[in-house]
Design an enzyme around this catalytic site. Sequence first.
Site, PDB file in Angstrom:
ATOM      1  N   ASP A 296       0.797  -1.223   0.000  1.00  0.00           N
ATOM      2  CA  ASP A 296       0.000   0.000   0.000  1.00  0.00           C
ATOM      3  C   ASP A 296       0.830   1.273   0.000  1.00  0.00           C
ATOM      4  O   ASP A 296       0.347   2.342   0.364  1.00  0.00           O
ATOM      5  CB  ASP A 296      -0.906  -0.009   1.240  1.00  0.00           C
ATOM      6  CG  ASP A 296      -0.114  -0.276   2.512  1.00  0.00           C
ATOM      7  OD1 ASP A 296       1.115  -0.053   2.496  1.00  0.00           O
ATOM      8  OD2 ASP A 296      -0.713  -0.693   3.523  1.00  0.00           O
TER       9      ASP A 296
ATOM     10  N   GLU B 262      -0.099  -8.988  -1.277  1.00  0.00           N
ATOM     11  CA  GLU B 262      -0.744  -8.466  -0.057  1.00  0.00           C
ATOM     12  C   GLU B 262      -1.954  -7.597  -0.442  1.00  0.00           C
ATOM     13  O   GLU B 262      -2.091  -6.434  -0.049  1.00  0.00           O
ATOM     14  CB  GLU B 262       0.228  -7.688   0.836  1.00  0.00           C
ATOM     15  CG  GLU B 262      -0.263  -7.551   2.271  1.00  0.00           C
ATOM     16  CD  GLU B 262       0.713  -6.821   3.188  1.00  0.00           C
ATOM     17  OE1 GLU B 262       0.622  -5.602   3.309  1.00  0.00           O
ATOM     18  OE2 GLU B 262       1.567  -7.502   3.793  1.00  0.00           O
TER      19      GLU B 262
ATOM     20  N   GLU C 118      -2.287   5.080   2.926  1.00  0.00           N
ATOM     21  CA  GLU C 118      -2.241   3.676   2.477  1.00  0.00           C
ATOM     22  C   GLU C 118      -3.613   3.103   2.111  1.00  0.00           C
ATOM     23  O   GLU C 118      -3.718   2.287   1.195  1.00  0.00           O
ATOM     24  CB  GLU C 118      -1.570   2.805   3.546  1.00  0.00           C
ATOM     25  CG  GLU C 118      -0.066   3.045   3.709  1.00  0.00           C
ATOM     26  CD  GLU C 118       0.271   4.227   4.606  1.00  0.00           C
ATOM     27  OE1 GLU C 118      -0.661   4.877   5.136  1.00  0.00           O
ATOM     28  OE2 GLU C 118       1.472   4.515   4.767  1.00  0.00           O
TER      29      GLU C 118
ATOM     30  N   HIS D 151       5.574   4.913  13.436  1.00  0.00           N
ATOM     31  CA  HIS D 151       6.010   5.723  12.297  1.00  0.00           C
ATOM     32  C   HIS D 151       4.888   6.268  11.426  1.00  0.00           C
ATOM     33  O   HIS D 151       5.136   7.056  10.508  1.00  0.00           O
ATOM     34  CB  HIS D 151       6.941   4.897  11.402  1.00  0.00           C
ATOM     35  CG  HIS D 151       6.228   3.819  10.638  1.00  0.00           C
ATOM     36  ND1 HIS D 151       5.587   4.066   9.446  1.00  0.00           N
ATOM     37  CD2 HIS D 151       6.018   2.520  10.904  1.00  0.00           C
ATOM     38  CE1 HIS D 151       5.033   2.951   9.013  1.00  0.00           C
ATOM     39  NE2 HIS D 151       5.270   1.995   9.880  1.00  0.00           N
TER      40      HIS D 151
ATOM     41  N   ARG E  11       2.097   8.099   9.280  1.00  0.00           N
ATOM     42  CA  ARG E  11       1.870   9.525   9.024  1.00  0.00           C
ATOM     43  C   ARG E  11       0.703  10.070   9.830  1.00  0.00           C
ATOM     44  O   ARG E  11       0.748  11.200  10.307  1.00  0.00           O
ATOM     45  CB  ARG E  11       1.606   9.768   7.530  1.00  0.00           C
ATOM     46  CG  ARG E  11       2.883   9.913   6.726  1.00  0.00           C
ATOM     47  CD  ARG E  11       2.629  10.030   5.243  1.00  0.00           C
ATOM     48  NE  ARG E  11       3.892   9.850   4.539  1.00  0.00           N
ATOM     49  CZ  ARG E  11       4.624  10.839   4.026  1.00  0.00           C
ATOM     50  NH1 ARG E  11       4.214  12.077   4.077  1.00  0.00           N
ATOM     51  NH2 ARG E  11       5.773  10.578   3.427  1.00  0.00           N
TER      52      ARG E  11
ATOM     53  N   HIS F 230      12.384   5.042  13.650  1.00  0.00           N
ATOM     54  CA  HIS F 230      12.265   5.227  12.194  1.00  0.00           C
ATOM     55  C   HIS F 230      13.030   6.492  11.794  1.00  0.00           C
ATOM     56  O   HIS F 230      13.101   7.453  12.566  1.00  0.00           O
ATOM     57  CB  HIS F 230      10.776   5.371  11.874  1.00  0.00           C
ATOM     58  CG  HIS F 230      10.411   5.217  10.430  1.00  0.00           C
ATOM     59  ND1 HIS F 230      10.631   6.212   9.512  1.00  0.00           N
ATOM     60  CD2 HIS F 230       9.821   4.201   9.762  1.00  0.00           C
ATOM     61  CE1 HIS F 230      10.183   5.801   8.323  1.00  0.00           C
ATOM     62  NE2 HIS F 230       9.691   4.590   8.448  1.00  0.00           N
TER      63      HIS F 230
HETATM   64  C1  UD1 Z   1       6.565   4.681   4.109  1.00  0.00           C
HETATM   65  C2  UD1 Z   1       5.191   4.267   3.533  1.00  0.00           C
HETATM   66  C3  UD1 Z   1       4.380   3.543   4.607  1.00  0.00           C
HETATM   67  C4  UD1 Z   1       5.179   2.403   5.240  1.00  0.00           C
HETATM   68  C5  UD1 Z   1       6.505   2.944   5.736  1.00  0.00           C
HETATM   69  C6  UD1 Z   1       7.347   1.815   6.278  1.00  0.00           C
HETATM   70  C7  UD1 Z   1       4.112   5.725   1.870  1.00  0.00           C
HETATM   71  C8  UD1 Z   1       3.317   6.937   1.634  1.00  0.00           C
HETATM   72  N1  UD1 Z   1       4.456   5.457   3.148  1.00  0.00           N
HETATM   73  O1  UD1 Z   1       6.309   5.640   5.117  1.00  0.00           O
HETATM   74  O2  UD1 Z   1       3.205   3.021   4.015  1.00  0.00           O
HETATM   75  O3  UD1 Z   1       4.443   1.880   6.324  1.00  0.00           O
HETATM   76  O4  UD1 Z   1       7.211   3.553   4.642  1.00  0.00           O
HETATM   77  O5  UD1 Z   1       8.413   2.274   7.036  1.00  0.00           O
HETATM   78  O6  UD1 Z   1       4.462   5.055   0.935  1.00  0.00           O
HETATM   79  N2  UD1 Z   1      14.035   8.224   5.661  1.00  0.00           N
HETATM   80  C9  UD1 Z   1      15.409   8.189   5.600  1.00  0.00           C
HETATM   81  N3  UD1 Z   1      16.026   6.998   5.285  1.00  0.00           N
HETATM   82  C10 UD1 Z   1      15.317   5.860   5.056  1.00  0.00           C
HETATM   83  C11 UD1 Z   1      13.908   5.905   5.129  1.00  0.00           C
HETATM   84  C12 UD1 Z   1      13.292   7.096   5.413  1.00  0.00           C
HETATM   85  O7  UD1 Z   1      16.071   9.183   5.814  1.00  0.00           O
HETATM   86  O8  UD1 Z   1      15.925   4.807   4.795  1.00  0.00           O
HETATM   87  C13 UD1 Z   1      13.360   9.508   5.980  1.00  0.00           C
HETATM   88  C14 UD1 Z   1      13.422  10.525   4.831  1.00  0.00           C
HETATM   89  O9  UD1 Z   1      13.582  11.815   5.365  1.00  0.00           O
HETATM   90  C15 UD1 Z   1      12.036  10.393   4.202  1.00  0.00           C
HETATM   91  C16 UD1 Z   1      11.196  10.141   5.436  1.00  0.00           C
HETATM   92  O10 UD1 Z   1      11.980   9.270   6.235  1.00  0.00           O
HETATM   93  O11 UD1 Z   1      11.670  11.557   3.490  1.00  0.00           O
HETATM   94  C17 UD1 Z   1       9.834   9.541   5.227  1.00  0.00           C
HETATM   95  O12 UD1 Z   1       9.873   8.426   4.344  1.00  0.00           O
HETATM   96  P1  UD1 Z   1       8.548   8.040   3.507  1.00  0.00           P
HETATM   97  O13 UD1 Z   1       8.820   6.812   2.696  1.00  0.00           O
HETATM   98  O14 UD1 Z   1       8.037   9.234   2.810  1.00  0.00           O
HETATM   99  O15 UD1 Z   1       7.485   7.732   4.632  1.00  0.00           O
HETATM  100  P2  UD1 Z   1       7.417   6.592   5.719  1.00  0.00           P
HETATM  101  O16 UD1 Z   1       6.804   7.157   6.920  1.00  0.00           O
HETATM  102  O17 UD1 Z   1       8.708   5.904   5.839  1.00  0.00           O
HETATM  103  N1  UDP Z   2      11.735  -3.684  11.049  1.00  0.00           N
HETATM  104  C1  UDP Z   2      13.117  -3.817  10.984  1.00  0.00           C
HETATM  105  N2  UDP Z   2      13.889  -2.955  11.720  1.00  0.00           N
HETATM  106  C2  UDP Z   2      13.366  -1.978  12.503  1.00  0.00           C
HETATM  107  C3  UDP Z   2      11.959  -1.856  12.545  1.00  0.00           C
HETATM  108  C4  UDP Z   2      11.170  -2.709  11.796  1.00  0.00           C
HETATM  109  O1  UDP Z   2      13.631  -4.693  10.298  1.00  0.00           O
HETATM  110  O2  UDP Z   2      14.132  -1.235  13.129  1.00  0.00           O
HETATM  111  C5  UDP Z   2      10.907  -4.601  10.246  1.00  0.00           C
HETATM  112  C6  UDP Z   2       9.764  -5.316  10.951  1.00  0.00           C
HETATM  113  O3  UDP Z   2      10.171  -6.534  11.531  1.00  0.00           O
HETATM  114  C7  UDP Z   2       8.766  -5.530   9.819  1.00  0.00           C
HETATM  115  C8  UDP Z   2       8.969  -4.311   8.961  1.00  0.00           C
HETATM  116  O4  UDP Z   2      10.259  -3.806   9.271  1.00  0.00           O
HETATM  117  O5  UDP Z   2       9.107  -6.658   9.040  1.00  0.00           O
HETATM  118  C9  UDP Z   2       7.902  -3.301   9.268  1.00  0.00           C
HETATM  119  O6  UDP Z   2       8.233  -2.093   8.711  1.00  0.00           O
HETATM  120  P1  UDP Z   2       7.536  -0.737   9.124  1.00  0.00           P
HETATM  121  O7  UDP Z   2       7.023  -0.830  10.510  1.00  0.00           O
HETATM  122  O8  UDP Z   2       8.511   0.338   8.788  1.00  0.00           O
HETATM  123  O9  UDP Z   2       6.338  -0.642   8.073  1.00  0.00           O
HETATM  124  P2  UDP Z   2       4.847  -1.196   8.025  1.00  0.00           P
HETATM  125  O10 UDP Z   2       4.868  -2.665   8.254  1.00  0.00           O
HETATM  126  O11 UDP Z   2       4.051  -0.461   9.053  1.00  0.00           O
HETATM  127  O12 UDP Z   2       4.395  -0.828   6.652  1.00  0.00           O
END
Ligand code: UD1
Ligand code: UDP
Length: 380
Positions: free
Chosen positions: A98, A120, A134, A210, A212, A243
């Site tokens: 999603d 999924e 999502e 984490h 939004r 996160h």
């Molecule tokens: C995204 C997904 C969410 C998922 C989550 C898993 C969307 C809209 N959101 O949300 O569905 O549950 O990932 O974690 O697709 N950042 C870093 N390094 C990284 C990752 C993130 O610096 O490796 C920071 C960056 O500043 C980035 C921000 O996190 O802009 C947010 O990342 P983003 O993918 O936009 O949103 P998530 O909350 O991670």
């Molecule tokens: N996870 C990980 N390291 C972390 C936190 C989460 O490997 O520090 C793994 C967790 O076991 C799961 C996945 O990341 O498999 C979940 O990711 P996240 O919570 O970012 O996203 P969501 O599942 O809510 O989309």
Amino acid sequence: MNKIKVMSVFGTRPEAIKMAPLVHALNENPEIEPVCCVTAQHREMLDSVLNIFDIKPDYDLNIMSPKQTLADITTKSINGLDDVYKKVKPDLVLVHGDTSTAFAAALTAFYHKIKVGHVEAGLRTFDKYSPYPEEINRRLLGAVSDFHFCPTGNNANNLRREGIERGIYITGNTVIDAIRKTVKPEYRFFSDELKALDLNKYRTILLTAHRRENYGTPLENIMNAVKDLVNEFPDMQVIYPVHLSPAVYDTAHRILDGVPRVHLLSPIDVGDMHNLMARSFLILTDSGGLQEEAPSLGKPVLVLRNETERPEAVEAGTVRVIGVEREDIFNNTAKLLISGDEYDKMSHAVNPYGDGMASNRIVQAILHELLRLPPPADYR
Ligand code: UD1
Ligand code: UDP
């Protein structure tokens, strides 16, 4: 013999964890020419998963920017994938879940009249803004996709109620394929931060947050409830791999830095995470993936949201949705810390999300759809 060209597209940590077993199953099948493309919507958190599962993408769009907006992710992904699809011309694109990456990848495939398989599929809260964005990504993915790989029968029924009749398969969730490979009794942590912690001296609450829709007050409530809990229960510690989203990181560190027995870590790799879950007392989370993984390990999960699209483990009794108010979080967690009976009721292992064979079923379903080989039997 002409092989079918199947391109997997993903961009974030959870997509990578859940697509990894499928990427390997595709690589091993002689009928399939596999191609892997990452948007890198996440950078470090994606790379950690690619590393652990030894996946080397053929294409990397490297789109992540700090504090990216939803429009940034979607437009950069569409533009990048447009070029990749033009060049590779896959027969099928596989997307997961999603995220904005998944939605953009499916929409761009549709523009190229390439078939889309949604891994999924069929999860719903029926609340447009929760999880945000999502829930809408999923509904749009349902409309665009040709094949729907649903983890559970409940997910398949959600799609049927929306009028989708063709291409639905009940496969189990690939995350169970992944966790069966990572959790080991003799596992030794990779993270130095984790190695330095004593998991025997205290009862460990594992926290992740984490989403939004939890940015701002809900996240502050979660952090304050954690502070209340460690003050009240001297025999517990909280381990929180934070996160990298600045909206999360800044709030967590502002409220919890220096609080005794609260350990804010960098994100840990998935092997460490799964094995830390297996060694924790309970889990507080707003994550989707953890709600699927923890029940299989017999760990109670308290969900820091007002709803869930994963009702199966709630029905089985190991997951409870407790909302995002400070007092509710404190009271529900305290109940499990105080009452052995309450804890025992929630800590039996259940596996409504899969049997470790989801990736094989998905590959078989692809071969059925594109080469008319026999279809897989449904999971449950
Ligand atoms: C995204 C997904 C969410 C998922 C989550 C898993 C969307 C809209 N959101 O949300 O569905 O549950 O990932 O974690 O697709 N950042 C870093 N390094 C990284 C990752 C993130 O610096 O490796 C920071 C960056 O500043 C980035 C921000 O996190 O802009 C947010 O990342 P983003 O993918 O936009 O949103 P998530 O909350 O991670
Ligand atoms: N996870 C990980 N390291 C972390 C936190 C989460 O490997 O520090 C793994 C967790 O076991 C799961 C996945 O990341 O498999 C979940 O990711 P996240 O919570 O970012 O996203 P969501 O599942 O809510 O989309």
